[in-house]
Design an enzyme around this catalytic site. Sequence first.
Site, PDB file in Angstrom:
ATOM      1  N   ASP A  44       0.844  -1.194   0.000  1.00 25.93           N
ATOM      2  CA  ASP A  44       0.000   0.000   0.000  1.00 25.93           C
ATOM      3  C   ASP A  44       0.879   1.243   0.000  1.00 25.93           C
ATOM      4  O   ASP A  44       2.007   1.239   0.516  1.00 25.93           O
ATOM      5  CB  ASP A  44      -0.896   0.031   1.237  1.00 25.93           C
ATOM      6  CG  ASP A  44      -1.944  -1.070   1.237  1.00 25.93           C
ATOM      7  OD1 ASP A  44      -2.240  -1.597   0.155  1.00 25.93           O
ATOM      8  OD2 ASP A  44      -2.441  -1.395   2.334  1.00 25.93           O
ATOM      9  N   ARG A  45       0.367   2.336  -0.536  1.00 25.37           N
ATOM     10  CA  ARG A  45       1.117   3.593  -0.600  1.00 25.37           C
ATOM     11  C   ARG A  45       1.707   3.971   0.760  1.00 25.37           C
ATOM     12  O   ARG A  45       2.871   4.366   0.866  1.00 25.37           O
ATOM     13  CB  ARG A  45       0.205   4.730  -1.078  1.00 25.37           C
ATOM     14  CG  ARG A  45       0.930   6.081  -1.160  1.00 25.37           C
ATOM     15  CD  ARG A  45      -0.057   7.246  -1.105  1.00 25.37           C
ATOM     16  NE  ARG A  45      -0.831   7.361  -2.316  1.00 25.37           N
ATOM     17  CZ  ARG A  45      -0.551   8.211  -3.313  1.00 25.37           C
ATOM     18  NH1 ARG A  45       0.502   9.007  -3.222  1.00 25.37           N
ATOM     19  NH2 ARG A  45      -1.320   8.273  -4.372  1.00 25.37           N
TER      20      ARG A  45
END
Length: 307
Positions: free
Chosen positions: A142-143
């Site tokens: 995930d970012r």
Amino acid sequence: MIKKEKSRGKNPHAPVVLLVNEPGILIDFLRDNLRGKSRNNIKSLLARGAVLVEGRVATRHDYPLRAGQSVQVRWAPQAPAAGGRALEILYEDDELLVINKPAGLLSIANEKEKERTAYHQMTEHVRQSDPNARIFIVHRLDRDTSGVLLAAKTAEMKYALQDQWGTLVKTRAYTAVVEGCPQPLSGRIHTWLYETKNTMVYSGEQGDDGLEAITDYKVIGISPEYSLVDIRLQSGRKNQIRVHMTEKGCPVVGDKKYGAKSNPFKRLGLHAGVLELRHPETGKLLRFEAKVPAVFLSISFQRTNIK
């Protein structure tokens, strides 16, 4: 002992190429011929893929050299990642590139962001030595999750890893800082995950559209407001850890999407610390590790005695 084939001249960042005149070991060769560089300096150069033998990245300290080979040292700064930081390379060889992805950096592009991604940064890195080099992302983070991110440098390696991912991967370990304290202090969460049209993931009963998700966790540190949790994934589903921790009543700090009310680090409190897998061709067990972010340990946790 050596002949300099290229000089940096007026450009201190230009690569230097050295000719090997007699057999030896790479780290000894570099120590003998790079003025002002300590053993630790040279280890750092090797670790970040800055040394090439005959045009191929060499990261082993004991890489054997033969007379007549050329050794290139690339002094150019690494491509900047999120927040202007250099790309932190954990491992590189002819087929794999592994980095410590910072929080805030996408793994791959989306509709809004095309260049500020791990994929773009890694591609720029490999093209320093070969303009036609490519990167193939094998898995994603995930970012706002930091940590170990692996990519293949050939299409063949990408497919080999993806096709056998479930059997090749031996350990996927994360460190999380969560609100409250999960009860019991260790255990397994086993559910089926579903995704809504607005990308929210949630657990439900076993069904045709659900994806089985298994998370093992252990609380390793406790404070009045937060817990430090060691997490081992037995499956790798989208938002799996974030959903499972929320279902335990202890969302990951900074995870407003899944119910967190605090954000002490100004980022998601989730870090991919260890990826251990077996090389699909050689069978060698490889272990890649990224240290827990120092900010996670800025909270005074009392260590638990759980084994």
